[in-house]
Motif scaffolding. Sequence first.
Motif, short mmCIF file in Angstrom:
data_model
loop_
_atom_site.label_atom_id
_atom_site.label_comp_id
_atom_site.label_asym_id
_atom_site.label_seq_id
_atom_site.Cartn_x
_atom_site.Cartn_y
_atom_site.Cartn_z
N ALA A 293 -8.71 -1.59 -1.89
CA ALA A 293 -8.43 -1.61 -0.45
C ALA A 293 -8.15 -0.20 0.09
O ALA A 293 -8.42 0.08 1.26
CB ALA A 293 -7.25 -2.53 -0.16
N ARG A 294 -7.64 0.68 -0.78
CA ARG A 294 -7.31 2.05 -0.36
C ARG A 294 -8.44 3.03 -0.62
O ARG A 294 -8.30 4.23 -0.37
CB ARG A 294 -6.05 2.53 -1.08
CG ARG A 294 -4.78 1.81 -0.67
CD ARG A 294 -3.55 2.52 -1.19
NE ARG A 294 -3.43 2.41 -2.64
CZ ARG A 294 -2.65 1.52 -3.25
NH1 ARG A 294 -1.96 0.65 -2.53
NH2 ARG A 294 -2.57 1.49 -4.56
N PHE B 252 -7.15 -4.24 -7.15
CA PHE B 252 -7.64 -4.63 -5.83
C PHE B 252 -6.83 -3.97 -4.71
O PHE B 252 -7.35 -3.73 -3.62
CB PHE B 252 -7.69 -6.14 -5.69
CG PHE B 252 -8.91 -6.72 -6.35
CD1 PHE B 252 -10.12 -6.82 -5.68
CD2 PHE B 252 -8.88 -7.11 -7.68
CE1 PHE B 252 -11.25 -7.31 -6.29
CE2 PHE B 252 -10.01 -7.60 -8.32
CZ PHE B 252 -11.20 -7.71 -7.61
N ALA B 253 -5.59 -3.64 -4.98
CA ALA B 253 -4.84 -2.82 -4.02
C ALA B 253 -5.48 -1.44 -3.90
O ALA B 253 -5.61 -0.88 -2.80
CB ALA B 253 -3.38 -2.71 -4.45
N ASP B 254 -5.92 -0.88 -5.03
CA ASP B 254 -6.60 0.41 -5.00
C ASP B 254 -7.98 0.30 -4.36
O ASP B 254 -8.43 1.22 -3.68
CB ASP B 254 -6.71 0.98 -6.42
CG ASP B 254 -5.41 1.60 -6.90
OD1 ASP B 254 -4.64 2.09 -6.05
OD2 ASP B 254 -5.15 1.58 -8.11
N ASP C 246 -4.02 -7.13 -9.64
CA ASP C 246 -3.28 -6.82 -8.40
C ASP C 246 -3.36 -5.33 -8.09
O ASP C 246 -3.65 -4.92 -6.96
CB ASP C 246 -1.84 -7.28 -8.58
CG ASP C 246 -1.02 -7.16 -7.31
OD1 ASP C 246 -1.59 -7.29 -6.20
OD2 ASP C 246 0.20 -6.94 -7.41
N ARG D 270 -0.49 -15.85 -3.57
CA ARG D 270 -0.36 -15.38 -2.20
C ARG D 270 -0.74 -16.46 -1.18
O ARG D 270 -0.19 -16.48 -0.07
CB ARG D 270 -1.28 -14.16 -1.96
CG ARG D 270 -1.16 -13.03 -2.98
CD ARG D 270 0.16 -12.29 -2.87
NE ARG D 270 0.24 -11.20 -3.82
CZ ARG D 270 -0.18 -9.94 -3.58
NH1 ARG D 270 -0.76 -9.65 -2.42
NH2 ARG D 270 -0.06 -9.00 -4.49
N LEU E 27 -10.79 -9.74 -0.51
CA LEU E 27 -9.52 -9.22 -0.99
C LEU E 27 -9.20 -7.85 -0.41
O LEU E 27 -8.03 -7.53 -0.18
CB LEU E 27 -9.54 -9.16 -2.52
CG LEU E 27 -9.60 -10.52 -3.22
CD1 LEU E 27 -9.61 -10.34 -4.73
CD2 LEU E 27 -8.44 -11.42 -2.80
N TYR F 42 -5.64 -7.14 1.26
CA TYR F 42 -4.73 -6.12 0.75
C TYR F 42 -4.47 -5.02 1.77
O TYR F 42 -3.42 -4.38 1.73
CB TYR F 42 -5.29 -5.52 -0.54
CG TYR F 42 -4.87 -6.27 -1.78
CD1 TYR F 42 -3.69 -5.96 -2.45
CD2 TYR F 42 -5.66 -7.30 -2.30
CE1 TYR F 42 -3.30 -6.65 -3.58
CE2 TYR F 42 -5.28 -8.00 -3.43
CZ TYR F 42 -4.10 -7.67 -4.07
OH TYR F 42 -3.71 -8.36 -5.19
N ARG F 43 -5.39 -4.81 2.69
CA ARG F 43 -5.13 -3.84 3.77
C ARG F 43 -4.30 -4.44 4.89
O ARG F 43 -3.95 -3.73 5.83
CB ARG F 43 -6.46 -3.32 4.33
CG ARG F 43 -7.19 -2.36 3.41
CD ARG F 43 -8.34 -1.66 4.13
NE ARG F 43 -9.39 -2.60 4.50
CZ ARG F 43 -10.42 -2.94 3.73
NH1 ARG F 43 -10.51 -2.42 2.50
NH2 ARG F 43 -11.33 -3.79 4.14
N TRP G 60 -2.88 -14.01 4.33
CA TRP G 60 -3.36 -14.87 3.25
C TRP G 60 -3.36 -16.33 3.71
O TRP G 60 -4.18 -17.12 3.27
CB TRP G 60 -2.47 -14.72 2.01
CG TRP G 60 -2.58 -13.37 1.38
CD1 TRP G 60 -1.93 -12.23 1.74
CD2 TRP G 60 -3.40 -13.01 0.26
NE1 TRP G 60 -2.29 -11.18 0.92
CE2 TRP G 60 -3.18 -11.63 0.00
CE3 TRP G 60 -4.28 -13.72 -0.56
CZ2 TRP G 60 -3.82 -10.94 -1.03
CZ3 TRP G 60 -4.91 -13.04 -1.59
CH2 TRP G 60 -4.68 -11.67 -1.82
#
Length: 315
Positions: free
Chosen positions: A32-33, A28-30, A25, A114, A264, A268-269, A274
């Motif tokens: 997206a950033r 993949f959040a990182d 989690d 999600r 993903l 995430y962005r 979802w």
Amino acid sequence: MNIPFYNDAQVASALDFATAQHALDAAFADLARGHAQILGRKRADCGPMKLSVMGGIWLARNLAGVKSYPTVNGQFSFTMNLYDLARNEPVAVLAGGELTRLRTAAMVALVASRAAHAQSRKLAVVGAGVQGRSIAAALCALFRLEQVCVADPALRNGARVALPGAIGMAATVCGVEEAVREADIVVTATRSKAPVFSGDWLKPGAFVAAIGTSLPNGRELDDLTLAQAAQVIVEWKEQSLVEAGEIVLGKQACALADDRITDLGELYRGERPWRNKASDVVVFKSVGVGLADVAAAGAVLQKLSCHTPAQPVAA
């Protein structure tokens, strides 16, 4: 330099589904950033043998890694090399069998958490191998499942199948159609190159995860499943659009259009939801990506090693 090696038993002792899911989690959040990147899988063929490599950079944790594996007679042998980017040095080598098993199950669980209905009660798993049973166990920890059905031609109908790590839960063996009909979540984890069930059997609102193949000429899902899916989620389009047989063959058959494929990073962005409607069929097609291995290996390193990770970069 003395680089530690962690075998499969040590990896399994340090990593559980929840820990792996938490690491994925965050990674993949990182991604997206822009604070992580994926090294797409590369394959070399020589006669009947294959050698594959895949990896990723997790800049926010100052980690990078490469997983390599030969394929011999259809069997894999995984090794993971992990690097500390702040120190610019290798920090661990890990056997990759348990790492791959746990991160794959955790990836399905992450997406299901999600995109599947929170009130899901029936799980169907086609393929009762190590990976299928591991995914079932990971999903049992997330949902209040009342029925887990496994379909596998090697098993006798009516038999009970233990699920590793799932306390108080076991799966019942039945036919594929019986398993899939009325299932809220359907998982395919086979070596089949042809569809393993009919999309006619899916109930409205079902979540489907296909993880069995990463080759463009193989598929576990039929065109009907893809055609009725409101959304097909993949880990990373750059890899999945060329590797995933469901995607490649589905597009060729005009059963799947680009506007229904999302990855993903987009999710995430917040660029796509979802799930839109409760009645939507949502498909997750996983091929496995190297950033997942880096994230899971990083969690193992944190648990087993005296190595102290460098200060993460600012997000």
